[in-house]
Design a protein around this motif. Structure first.
Motif, PDB file in Angstrom:
ATOM      1  N   ARG A 202       0.835  -1.203   0.000  1.00  0.00           N
ATOM      2  CA  ARG A 202       0.000   0.000   0.000  1.00  0.00           C
ATOM      3  C   ARG A 202       0.875   1.261   0.000  1.00  0.00           C
ATOM      4  O   ARG A 202       0.589   2.226  -0.698  1.00  0.00           O
ATOM      5  N   CYS A 227      -6.193  -8.562  -2.777  1.00  0.00           N
ATOM      6  CA  CYS A 227      -7.348  -8.544  -1.871  1.00  0.00           C
ATOM      7  C   CYS A 227      -8.005  -9.921  -1.828  1.00  0.00           C
ATOM      8  O   CYS A 227      -8.313 -10.440  -0.753  1.00  0.00           O
ATOM      9  N   ARG A 232     -10.233 -10.695   1.250  1.00  0.00           N
ATOM     10  CA  ARG A 232     -11.025  -9.470   1.391  1.00  0.00           C
ATOM     11  C   ARG A 232     -11.785  -9.269   0.085  1.00  0.00           C
ATOM     12  O   ARG A 232     -11.439  -8.427  -0.740  1.00  0.00           O
ATOM     13  N   TYR A 233     -12.823 -10.098  -0.087  1.00  0.00           N
ATOM     14  CA  TYR A 233     -13.524 -10.154  -1.366  1.00  0.00           C
ATOM     15  C   TYR A 233     -14.243  -8.858  -1.695  1.00  0.00           C
ATOM     16  O   TYR A 233     -14.184  -8.373  -2.818  1.00  0.00           O
ATOM     17  N   GLU A 234     -14.903  -8.281  -0.668  1.00  0.00           N
ATOM     18  CA  GLU A 234     -15.648  -7.046  -0.927  1.00  0.00           C
ATOM     19  C   GLU A 234     -14.712  -5.956  -1.438  1.00  0.00           C
ATOM     20  O   GLU A 234     -15.018  -5.243  -2.392  1.00  0.00           O
ATOM     21  N   GLN A 235     -13.552  -5.867  -0.779  1.00  0.00           N
ATOM     22  CA  GLN A 235     -12.577  -4.845  -1.169  1.00  0.00           C
ATOM     23  C   GLN A 235     -12.096  -5.072  -2.601  1.00  0.00           C
ATOM     24  O   GLN A 235     -11.950  -4.131  -3.373  1.00  0.00           O
ATOM     25  N   GLU A 238     -14.689  -4.054  -4.996  1.00  0.00           N
ATOM     26  CA  GLU A 238     -14.754  -2.592  -5.033  1.00  0.00           C
ATOM     27  C   GLU A 238     -13.720  -2.036  -6.028  1.00  0.00           C
ATOM     28  O   GLU A 238     -14.026  -1.134  -6.808  1.00  0.00           O
ATOM     29  N   ILE A 239     -12.521  -2.607  -5.972  1.00  0.00           N
ATOM     30  CA  ILE A 239     -11.477  -2.173  -6.899  1.00  0.00           C
ATOM     31  C   ILE A 239     -11.921  -2.427  -8.331  1.00  0.00           C
ATOM     32  O   ILE A 239     -11.706  -1.613  -9.225  1.00  0.00           O
TER      33      ILE A 239
END
Length: 463
Positions: A202, A227, A232-235, A238-239
């Motif tokens: 990051r 991710c 971190r599937y939602e994240q 989102e990308i």
DNA sequence: ATAGGGTTAG
């Protein structure tokens, strides 16, 4: 003069045919040219060499050297560099070395491109020391390294587990008079993600932003994949939507990343939605896209459809790789067809694939889950390589059959080989021993696990 | 003409 101009025009034609993978047409352009009195140059042939290397085979590409000589010319450094790159792509080290020597024997001096490619070759074969030697040679020689030299070096270090050395080199780039490019950042972000150093990744992404460069589709796909890997599937999704809304290229790589993650989490409706979208988007499906589709079919239990796809892609001129076959084997296993899976494994072997750990692990797990634990144990004994996943499947399988003592032995030999095992597997064995009244055995196992762990961390300290 | 992202198992 007119003829030289025509040769240049012919080269442009040949190059465009080659780019479209139409080698028959490229050859036809040359034949027509010769008929009109326009002679191909070494550049024309070099274009062909590169295309044959990429799309046909190294032997055919190599035979062009004969054609160059027949035409009364000599192959040049580009001819050999293209061949060396072709051999590198196929990981044929001995051919790379032979070509290098042949080039020198022919009186052609290797250039920076030759050394860059050689370095890449060593890295991709897992020989970082040799690659590093070439790098040092380049630095110390009269060549000035170019940005590709550094990018290949950084990528090679990351891929071979030397992420810290890569970071160190990155911090020293300015001293070498080299400013990081977007490729450079992508290489490092990917390296950090693969080593699960998400925080550092990051930071690198932020540094990229501050440097005035813009992240591209590759940067986004890399971070998205990272991710998914850390669940971190939602994240990740989102990308994906940021990528799409901002109009970044959403290509086969991005589709495969997303589809595979959705399939893995069982979100088949969404997976199917994106599969359809990918297929109508006009993106040319390559081997990995086909593999991703096949895996999705398998997850839905449509192994036959997946098998059809496998035939289809081979008829279309693509060559299945070990992923394709392992996906089929896993599909057969999950469908309960262990005999079919074993047959496919044998087929893989017959057509020349090396031992494949993932395929074997699929079979071990399937045998365990279908209650054929003794068969699984025999299969396990026959395996030349095992990893922590092999052990985990077996330990769970043995616990399911209440064979806790055997499970305990296997658990320990896993830990003693320096591998880790899921906490839940340890707990299954310990709980099992206790529940069947073997409290003492459980205690002994616990202390042996502790010893194995200490031993392992000592090993870590030594290495 | 070389370099960066995607697919499989517990």
């Amino acid at each position: 003069m007119i003829n030289r101009l025509s040769t240049r025009l012919m080269n442009i034609c040949v190059a465009s045919c080659c780019k479209a993978r139409n080698l028959v047409k490229a050859e036809a352009v040359i034949v027509d040219g010769i008929r009109l009195g326009i002679l191909p140059s070494v550049t024309t042939y070099n274009t062909l060499v590169d295309a044959y290397c990429r799309f046909v085979g190294l032997d055919v590409a190599y035979s062009i050297i004969g054609r160059i000589k027949e035409a009364g010319m000599r192959p040049d450094v580009v001819t050999y560099n293209s061949l060396i790159a072709g051999a590198t792509r196929r990981q044929l080290l001995s051919q790379v070395v032979d070509l290098f020597n042949e080039m020198i024997d022919a009186g052609i001096t290797p250039d920076l491109w030759s050394y860059n490619t050689l370095m890449h070759c060593f890295f991709s074969l897992g020989k970082p020391d040799e690659a590093n030697r070439i790098f040092q040679d380049i630095i110390l020689s009269n060549f000035s390294p170019c940005s590709t030299t550094f990018n290949i070096m950084l990528h090679g270090l990351c891929k071979n587990g030397y992420i810290n050395n890569a970071l160190m080199l990155f911090r020293n780039l300015e001293r070498h008079g080299f400013i990081p490019e977007i490729v450079t950042y992508n290489i490092l972000i990917n390296g950090l993600c693969k080593h699960r150093r998400l925080g550092a990744a990051r930071e690198m992404l932020q540094e990229l932003g501050k440097s005035g460069l813009e992240p591209n589709a590759i940067t986004y796909t890399t971070v998205m994949k990272c991710c998914f890997r850390s669940r971190r599937y939602e994240q990740g999704l989102e990308i994906m939507s940021v990528m799409r809304s901002k109009g970044y290229t959403f290509d086969g790589f991005s589709y495969c990343t997303v589809i595979a993650a959705l399939v893995k989490t069982g979100k088949m409706d969404e997976a199917n939605y994106y599969m359809e979208e990918m297929m109508i988007s006009g993106i040319e499906l390559d081997l990995v896209s086909y593999n991703t589709l096949m895996n999705s079919y398998c997850k839905e239990g449509k192994v036959e459809a997946a098998n059809q796809l496998l035939d289809e892609l081979e008829k279309g001129g693509l060559e299945c790789d070990q992923y394709s076959h392992t996906i089929i084997i896993n599909g057969l296993c999950k469908a309960g067809n262990i005999e079919g899976a074993l047959r496919h494994l044998q087929y893989m072997n017959v057509i020349g694939f090396k031992f494949n750990l993932v395929a074997h692990n699929c079979l071990i797990d399937a045998m365990c889950k279908s209650g054929q634990i003794d068969r699984a144990m025999r299969f396990f004994e026959s395996m030349e390589i095992k990893d922590s996943i092999t052990y985990t499947s077996l330990v769970f399988g043995l616990c399911r059959e209440r064979r806790y003592k055997c499970a305990s032995k296997l658990l320990l030999s896993c830990l003693r080989s320096g591998m880790t095992i899921l906490k839940s597997a340890k707990r299954a064995v310990l709980d099992g021993l206790r529940s069947s009244g073997l409290t003492n055995e459980a205690k002994k196992l616990q202390s042996k696990i502790r010893v194995a762990r200490t031993y392992r961390s000592d090993l870590d300290l030594l290495s």
